[in-house]
Design a protein around this motif. Sequence first.
Motif, PDB file in Angstrom:
ATOM      1  N   THR A  86       1.636  -1.915  -6.478  1.00  0.00           N
ATOM      2  CA  THR A  86       2.853  -1.341  -5.891  1.00  0.00           C
ATOM      3  C   THR A  86       2.555  -1.242  -4.388  1.00  0.00           C
ATOM      4  O   THR A  86       3.386  -1.174  -3.639  1.00  0.00           O
ATOM      5  N   ARG A  87       1.153  -0.812  -4.142  1.00  0.00           N
ATOM      6  CA  ARG A  87       0.776  -0.761  -2.922  1.00  0.00           C
ATOM      7  C   ARG A  87      -0.474  -1.273  -2.516  1.00  0.00           C
ATOM      8  O   ARG A  87      -1.236  -0.912  -3.285  1.00  0.00           O
ATOM      9  N   LEU A 136       2.177 -11.359  -1.615  1.00  0.00           N
ATOM     10  CA  LEU A 136       3.378 -10.665  -0.719  1.00  0.00           C
ATOM     11  C   LEU A 136       4.818 -11.437  -0.550  1.00  0.00           C
ATOM     12  O   LEU A 136       5.595 -11.051   0.307  1.00  0.00           O
ATOM     13  N   ASN A 140       9.672  -8.604  -6.080  1.00  0.00           N
ATOM     14  CA  ASN A 140       9.406  -7.368  -5.728  1.00  0.00           C
ATOM     15  C   ASN A 140       7.684  -6.883  -5.280  1.00  0.00           C
ATOM     16  O   ASN A 140       7.027  -6.679  -5.991  1.00  0.00           O
ATOM     17  N   PRO A 142       4.744  -5.544  -3.094  1.00  0.00           N
ATOM     18  CA  PRO A 142       4.013  -4.256  -2.910  1.00  0.00           C
ATOM     19  C   PRO A 142       4.192  -4.035  -1.341  1.00  0.00           C
ATOM     20  O   PRO A 142       4.489  -4.998  -0.536  1.00  0.00           O
ATOM     21  N   PHE A 143       3.915  -2.739  -1.143  1.00  0.00           N
ATOM     22  CA  PHE A 143       3.997  -2.128   0.179  1.00  0.00           C
ATOM     23  C   PHE A 143       2.462  -2.664   0.576  1.00  0.00           C
ATOM     24  O   PHE A 143       1.656  -2.399  -0.143  1.00  0.00           O
ATOM     25  N   TYR A 144       2.457  -3.465   1.930  1.00  0.00           N
ATOM     26  CA  TYR A 144       1.114  -3.854   2.339  1.00  0.00           C
ATOM     27  C   TYR A 144       1.061  -3.223   3.813  1.00  0.00           C
ATOM     28  O   TYR A 144       1.598  -3.469   4.600  1.00  0.00           O
ATOM     29  N   TRP A 145      -0.307  -2.534   3.727  1.00  0.00           N
ATOM     30  CA  TRP A 145      -0.461  -1.634   5.056  1.00  0.00           C
ATOM     31  C   TRP A 145      -1.810  -2.266   5.408  1.00  0.00           C
ATOM     32  O   TRP A 145      -2.744  -1.750   4.827  1.00  0.00           O
ATOM     33  N   SER A 176       8.455  -8.544   8.268  1.00  0.00           N
ATOM     34  CA  SER A 176       8.859  -8.159   6.943  1.00  0.00           C
ATOM     35  C   SER A 176       8.813  -6.760   6.614  1.00  0.00           C
ATOM     36  O   SER A 176       8.041  -6.173   7.048  1.00  0.00           O
ATOM     37  N   ALA A 177       9.935  -6.267   6.030  1.00  0.00           N
ATOM     38  CA  ALA A 177      10.060  -4.756   6.070  1.00  0.00           C
ATOM     39  C   ALA A 177       8.863  -4.094   5.078  1.00  0.00           C
ATOM     40  O   ALA A 177       8.515  -2.783   5.220  1.00  0.00           O
ATOM     41  N   HIS A 178       8.207  -4.694   4.110  1.00  0.00           N
ATOM     42  CA  HIS A 178       7.328  -4.205   3.197  1.00  0.00           C
ATOM     43  C   HIS A 178       5.895  -4.439   3.906  1.00  0.00           C
ATOM     44  O   HIS A 178       4.759  -4.054   2.981  1.00  0.00           O
ATOM     45  N   THR A 180       3.327  -3.536   6.976  1.00  0.00           N
ATOM     46  CA  THR A 180       2.810  -2.626   8.214  1.00  0.00           C
ATOM     47  C   THR A 180       1.406  -3.059   8.720  1.00  0.00           C
ATOM     48  O   THR A 180       0.597  -3.268   7.998  1.00  0.00           O
TER      49      THR A 180
END
Length: 264
Positions: A86-87, A136, A140, A142-145, A176-178, A180
Amino acid sequence: MLGRRLRRLRESAGLTLRGLAEQVDYPHTYISRVERGEQLPSAALATALDTHFGTDGLFAELLEMAQDASIPDWARVILGNEEKATRIQIFASSLIPGLLQTEEYSHALFRASLPGASEEKLSERVETRMRRKRVLNKDNPPFYWAIMDEAALKRPIGGSKCMRDQIAYMLEVSASAHITIQVLPFARGEHPMLGGSLSLLTLPKGTSIGYVESFASGEAVDSQPRIVELTQRFDIARSMALPEQESVDLIHAYLREHADEDDS
């Protein structure tokens, strides 16, 4: 297994290698190497074979299994969980993170890190890495940092044009919003992640696993005390990195720098 299945289907259809090659529009020598297990097919050839024989994605699935089997054991734990995560948090000390790489940049890296490897082997590695990027782009994601050392932007992997295209691609996906992206600049001096790379994956039930990588080796981590330690290292690196917009500005500056070098 893939090669044997292809040969059985071809022979059952009464086709020679040249006959199949004409129908799927690929060289018969290439198909022969695939049948003998000397080379994996490209994703495009696997799709063409599935379409021709009506095998409902069989060759595409066998190709993914073969590609996954080529991944070192110490990396397979993490890569096998990327699509469930999920991240995803990444720190890269000197390279653009894998899920943000272009095909050309990835190819240049593998060419340097696998001296003596054939072009077929290099292409297989690149294709496996490119396939991972679909995580990515799913419905749905994952949040990707991703945090990277400034060195990843400075070093001209594959030459200036390759870096210009790589940085332009990274700027594109960063919208993309997800996703960073932050840069830890040279001016910050030493930090706790020098000389290595770290991946932290948060799974659906809230558990985390880590993956520490250095030169030609890696270690999967699921011990909770060690995860806490690695998370602390990541958080320190994140606190030292430029804020997101300042990072994007610095990335733009490197895009101009590599463009200028390419024009000179």
